[in-house]
Design a protein around this motif. Structure first.
Motif, mmCIF file in Angstrom:
data_model
loop_
_atom_site.group_PDB
_atom_site.id
_atom_site.type_symbol
_atom_site.label_atom_id
_atom_site.label_comp_id
_atom_site.label_asym_id
_atom_site.label_seq_id
_atom_site.Cartn_x
_atom_site.Cartn_y
_atom_site.Cartn_z
ATOM 1 N N ALA A 123 9.400 4.420 -10.871
ATOM 2 C CA ALA A 123 8.885 3.117 -11.779
ATOM 3 C C ALA A 123 9.301 2.139 -12.520
ATOM 4 C CB ALA A 123 7.377 3.301 -11.304
ATOM 5 N N ARG A 124 8.996 2.987 -13.639
ATOM 6 C CA ARG A 124 9.667 2.235 -14.673
ATOM 7 C C ARG A 124 11.418 1.759 -14.932
ATOM 8 N NH1 ARG A 124 8.312 6.892 -18.297
ATOM 9 N NH2 ARG A 124 9.782 7.786 -17.823
ATOM 10 N N GLU A 137 11.973 2.617 -3.579
ATOM 11 C CA GLU A 137 12.929 4.058 -3.571
ATOM 12 C C GLU A 137 12.610 5.393 -3.014
ATOM 13 O OE1 GLU A 137 10.359 2.195 -5.055
ATOM 14 O OE2 GLU A 137 9.299 2.796 -6.263
ATOM 15 N N PHE A 138 11.790 4.701 -2.390
ATOM 16 C CA PHE A 138 11.533 6.132 -1.312
ATOM 17 C C PHE A 138 12.681 6.564 0.215
ATOM 18 C CE2 PHE A 138 7.939 5.842 -3.730
ATOM 19 C CZ PHE A 138 7.810 7.054 -4.407
ATOM 20 N N VAL A 152 16.397 -1.721 -13.038
ATOM 21 C CA VAL A 152 17.448 -0.863 -11.776
ATOM 22 C C VAL A 152 16.628 0.159 -10.724
ATOM 23 C CG1 VAL A 152 18.394 1.510 -12.338
ATOM 24 C CG2 VAL A 152 18.389 -0.745 -14.314
ATOM 25 N N LYS A 153 17.859 -0.048 -9.162
ATOM 26 C CA LYS A 153 17.130 0.210 -8.561
ATOM 27 C C LYS A 153 17.359 1.669 -8.181
ATOM 28 C CE LYS A 153 15.996 0.195 -4.123
ATOM 29 N NZ LYS A 153 14.202 -0.065 -3.763
ATOM 30 N N THR A 154 16.677 3.030 -8.195
ATOM 31 C CA THR A 154 16.550 4.168 -7.732
ATOM 32 C C THR A 154 15.481 4.199 -6.979
ATOM 33 O OG1 THR A 154 16.547 4.147 -10.381
ATOM 34 C CG2 THR A 154 16.570 6.420 -9.467
ATOM 35 N N PHE A 155 16.152 5.134 -6.537
ATOM 36 C CA PHE A 155 15.887 6.284 -4.427
ATOM 37 C C PHE A 155 15.204 7.059 -5.547
ATOM 38 C CE2 PHE A 155 18.924 4.000 -3.556
ATOM 39 C CZ PHE A 155 18.390 3.016 -2.034
ATOM 40 N N VAL A 170 0.771 -0.780 -0.137
ATOM 41 C CA VAL A 170 0.174 -0.136 0.204
ATOM 42 C C VAL A 170 0.831 1.360 0.114
ATOM 43 C CG1 VAL A 170 -2.104 1.565 0.956
ATOM 44 C CG2 VAL A 170 -2.078 -1.273 1.246
ATOM 45 N N VAL A 171 2.062 1.256 0.923
ATOM 46 C CA VAL A 171 2.364 2.384 1.139
ATOM 47 C C VAL A 171 3.117 3.104 0.023
ATOM 48 C CG1 VAL A 171 4.589 3.783 2.585
ATOM 49 C CG2 VAL A 171 3.031 1.435 3.748
ATOM 50 N N ASN A 172 3.823 1.791 -1.312
ATOM 51 C CA ASN A 172 4.753 2.457 -2.082
ATOM 52 C C ASN A 172 4.031 2.834 -3.532
ATOM 53 O OD1 ASN A 172 7.280 1.812 -2.069
ATOM 54 N ND2 ASN A 172 7.341 0.644 -3.508
ATOM 55 N N PRO A 173 2.635 2.958 -3.497
ATOM 56 C CA PRO A 173 1.581 3.351 -4.683
ATOM 57 C C PRO A 173 0.784 4.152 -4.184
ATOM 58 C CG PRO A 173 0.885 0.684 -4.124
ATOM 59 C CD PRO A 173 2.100 1.393 -3.468
#
Lengths: 630, 203
Positions: free
Chosen positions: A450-451, A269-270, A457-460, A215-218
């Motif tokens: 997200a893409r 990523e956040f 690919v891990k992106t923050f 839930v949190v990520n979306p």
């Protein structure tokens, strides 16, 4: 209202005076807050013993701290550290608890109280030690890493300890204990059967884990698209407070709940964004907590038992240090690392305070022992900076010879921080990762984040032009910063900040055109790359070849052009004025026109032209190439 | 259908070439496989597998280059370093080139008499190109004496270029023929001493 404002002024004012002084003296901010508390409490009597309400509020800082500790703990990292974590950390906590418990029972305490004291004193101060290790650059040494593993284990061990504490409650204290425990009083489940309670508890933990994952990520993505900074802070606070409330409702420790939520979100990523949003709240609340600890120091207890407090403090530090030294020896930590390990963790810590107040509220400890132990914990924390100074002055010099060997080890932890993960940053990241370098990548567009996640690919997520975000992304440990974002003003902000705060950091910056090159140069970037220049040169070279030029000549001519352009840029820099727009700078325009005219002769001017200048050796002796210029 | 002769050409400044480019172009008529190394690999990114396959497909290799400092231009040296791999060209299992022929077709700046014991360079051209000869021997190849055009910058003006070009065509035709050369040819200082091609004697 006046009362609240007055108290806020008092607390903040005291902190503003003492914390910077304490930091400057190398004592660390924790001691600064403690001293502030001592000053406004026992010394001037500005606040009395009625700080418990504020203290309950300030304990929320600990809840936040555990959330942040959880955020730092990727499951993978925990797994890699398992030996040290369980071995060193587990044995330290169990060993110290056991020894202190035995000592306390020898002094005639019932086993429940003795065990509570043992648990409270087994913990060290994460806040002081981690900060000091970082400040002194000792975090990456074997001793520093071992200390960190122990602290991590302790931070996690706090959670079962909080659960265990009420079970140690003494009936005779419970009836006399003033106010009831405020944590448990709101619990909805207290009247239910144990089975149902267990079910609800498991359900609540499940809710935290599942919502953290699904839930949190979306929701964060949704919020991020709104591009409102304060909404992000609001949602971060909401997560922590919401979980704390949920846990309180079902009778669990809020600290446990937020810690769990932190671990669940550690892969998000956040993560860095959440960290930097909550960091100031955590810092202030913890500071407030330490002030209340200082203010609550009972001068009567202190003056009546000065010798006892000093003796207990030195005793407990000797016990802890002894056990740490034994562990260091067992785990083959040698030399100065063993010293660092034993000295740095010999104090009791902030979690000790939390457990103490929790224990007295839960009628585990009688008030007078609680007051005494508070002093002991505080004193041992006061002494910690002295131990670090002793380590630096007495231990370090004896191991100077090892320094050079150690330096290499520290170097290897260097990472590359990439700001901006568009087409430009992505290529850089791929190149670095393919050679096995560790990268941390930031991008402020949640859609892009997200893409990329879909491709593994891990992106923050986060705005890299915010200094606090760069700090939580690890700019202090990074060896190279790549500024790969398009927005020039933000690029300049990042470069200026990074150059000012980290003079040794190598900065590679992306520029659009020549103007940006000059601006980034003045901002302090080391390498400045024009985003389309290299591809345009290659396109030009293709055109050369299509016109029938020999491929090698085309290649060399393109190289000569690149070299001419670089020299041109340096010559033009003399006419550049960072304060004046180039179109309003007649000298710059004039020079630009002159240089453009020079390019023609420079490229085709026969002997002495740029192309020939770079390959003089391949011009046959005595040959006269056709010079078109003369 | 590849021819039996592989002509590898290296010239870093084809735009300033006096003779080499013309000779390379002339080789087109002889229907040999021609490779302009600087044209194919302007950024020195040699495709080793492809070059090794080319070597397998031919029985004679001609290295055509202007002599720079008693050696080949840098790309051709890099080609030798990368393509003649251990296990392919030499060493254990390295017999892909065994029995093939290697010949150097070169141009020089100095005149012929500079390449003698008494001359400016103190040695014959064959002696000075000994590293390439050793390379061929190590690869179990048959090494032919160099085919040289001296003082190439003045060759056209002095009227020797046309004769040299004719010799060049004849040499390429003879090289397409797999029959071996005589010992007299193999032991000579040059394939074209005094501008006279030696191949007839062995044919």
């Amino acid at each position: 209202m006046d009362g609240l404002l007055g108290q806020a002024c008092l607390f903040l004012g005291a902190a503003l005076i003492t914390v910077p002084i304490a930091k400057r003296c190398g004592l660390g901010s924790v001691l600064g807050y403690l001293i502030a508390g001592v000053v406004i409490g026992p010394v001037f009597g500005l606040v009395g013993g009625d700080v418990t309400d504020i203290q309950h509020f300030a304990e929320f800082g600990v809840v936040m701290m555990l959330f942040l500790v959880g955020l730092e703990l990727e499951p993978r990292m925990l797994w890699e550290m398992r030996t040290k974590l369980l071995g060193l950390g587990g044995l330290q906590v169990v060993g110290t608890t056991a020894l202190v418990t035995v000592c306390a029972m020898w002094f005639g305490q019932p086993w429940q109280i003795a065990l509570a004291i043992g648990l409270i004193l087994a913990l060290s101060s994460t806040a002081i030690v981690v900060q000091t290790l970082n400040e002194k650059g000792l975090m990456q040494t074997p001793g520093g890493k071992s200390s960190f593993s122990v602290l991590l284990f302790q931070d996690i061990a706090v959670i079962p300890m909080l659960a265990l504490m009420p079970l140690l409650a003494l009936p005779e204290l419970a009836s006399t204990g003033g106010h009831d425990d405020h944590h448990g009083s709101t619990s909805l489940v207290s009247g239910l059967s144990p089975w149902l309670q267990a079910l609800i508890t498991a359900g609540a933990i499940g809710v935290v884990v599942l919502s953290g994952r699904y839930v949190v990520n979306p929701v964060l993505h949704y919020i991020a698209r709104a591009r409102l900074r304060e909404m992000f802070t609001a949602v971060a606070l909401f997560i922590v407070i919401g979980i704390a409330m949920l846990m309180s409702l079902v009778g669990l420790s809020p600290a446990l709940g937020t810690f769990l939520a932190g671990v669940v979100l550690a892969n998000s990523e956040f993560r860095h964004e959440l960290e930097s949003d909550l960091e100031p709240f955590k810092g202030l609340l913890l500071g407030l907590f330490f002030i209340t600890v200082g203010a609550a120091i009972d001068t009567d207890v202190l003056f009546n038992n000065t010798l006892l407090v000093v003796a207990l403090t030195l005793g407990i530090m000797a016990v802890k240090g002894g056990i740490l030294a034994l562990l260091a020896w067992t785990f083959r930590i040698r030399g100065r690392d063993a010293w660092l390990f034993a000295l740095s963790l010999a104090q009791a810590g902030e979690f000790g305070f939390v457990l103490l107040s929790f224990a007295t509220q839960n009628a585990v400890l009688p008030g007078d022992i609680g007051a005494l132990l508070s002093l002991v914990v505080a004193f041992s924390m006061f002494l910690t900076p002295m131990l670090f100074i002793a380590y630096e002055q007495l231990v370090q010099p004896r191991f100077e010879a090892e320094d050079k060997r150690q330096a290499d080890e520290i170097d290897e932890t260097g990472t590359v921080l990439i700001a901006g993960m568009g087409r430009f940053g992505m290529i850089i990241n791929r190149m670095l990762v393919s050679m096995g370098h560790k990268t941390v990548v930031l991008d402020h567009q949640s859609e892009q984040v997200a893409r990329l996640a879909k491709f593994g690919v891990k992106t923050f997520f986060g705005d890299a032009s915010r200094p606090d975000l760069l700090v939580s992304a690890g700019i202090a440990e990074a060896r190279v910063l790549v500024v790969a974002i398009e927005d020039m003003e933000r690029s300049l902000d990042i470069v200026r900040f990074a150059r000012r705060e980290y003079p040794k950091l190598h900065i590679v910056a992306r520029a659009a055109g020549r103007m940006d090159v000059y601006r980034l140069y003045y901002a302090g970037a080391d390498d400045i790359i024009r985003e389309t220049f290299d591809s345009a040169v290659r396109a030009g070279r293709c055109a050369y070849e299509a016109l029938g030029m020999h491929p090698y000549l085309a290649h060399k001519s393109a190289q000569a052009f690149v070299q001419f352009d670089r020299e041109l840029m340096i010559r033009m820099a003399a006419y550049w004025d960072d304060e004046v727009a180039p179109e309003d700078n007649p000298a710059y325009i004039e020079e630009g026109k002159r240089q453009a005219a020079m390019l023609d002769t420079a490229m085709r001017g026969g002997r002495g032209s740029l192309l020939d200048a770079s390959e003089r050796g391949w011009i046959p002796p005595g040959s006269v190439p056709q010079a078109e210029g003369d | 259908m590849p021819s039996d002769v592989l002509l590898l050409f290296a010239h870093p400044r084809p735009d300033l070439s006096a003779c080499n480019v013309s000779l390379f172009e002339a080789a087109a008529d002889a229907e040999v496989t021609r490779v302009d190394l600087y044209g194919e690999y302007p950024r020195h990114d040699i495709d080793v597998d492809r070059e090794q396959q080319r070597l397998r497909d031919h029985h004679t290799v001609v290295l055509q280059f202007p002599v720079y400092w008693y050696s080949t231009p840098p790309l051709m040296k890099e080609w030798i370093d990368l393509v003649l791999e251990y296990g392919f060209a030499y060493g254990v299992g390295g017999d892909a080139l065994a029995g093939k022929r290697l010949v150097c077709a070169v141009t020089t700046g100095a005149q012929a008499n500079a390449y003698s014991a008494e001359g400016m360079h103190g040695h014959s051209l064959r002696e000075l190109l000994r590293p390439l000869e050793r390379t061929a021997v190590l690869c179990q190849m048959t090494y032919l004496p160099p085919f040289a055009l001296f003082s190439a910058q003045r060759a056209a003006a002095e009227g020797v270029f046309d004769a040299h070009a004719a010799n060049w065509r004849a040499l390429l035709q003879r090289l397409k023929d797999p029959r071996p050369f005589s010992d007299a040819v193999l032991g000579a200082d040059a394939l074209n001493p005094d501008g006279r091609l030696m191949i007839e004697e062995g044919a």
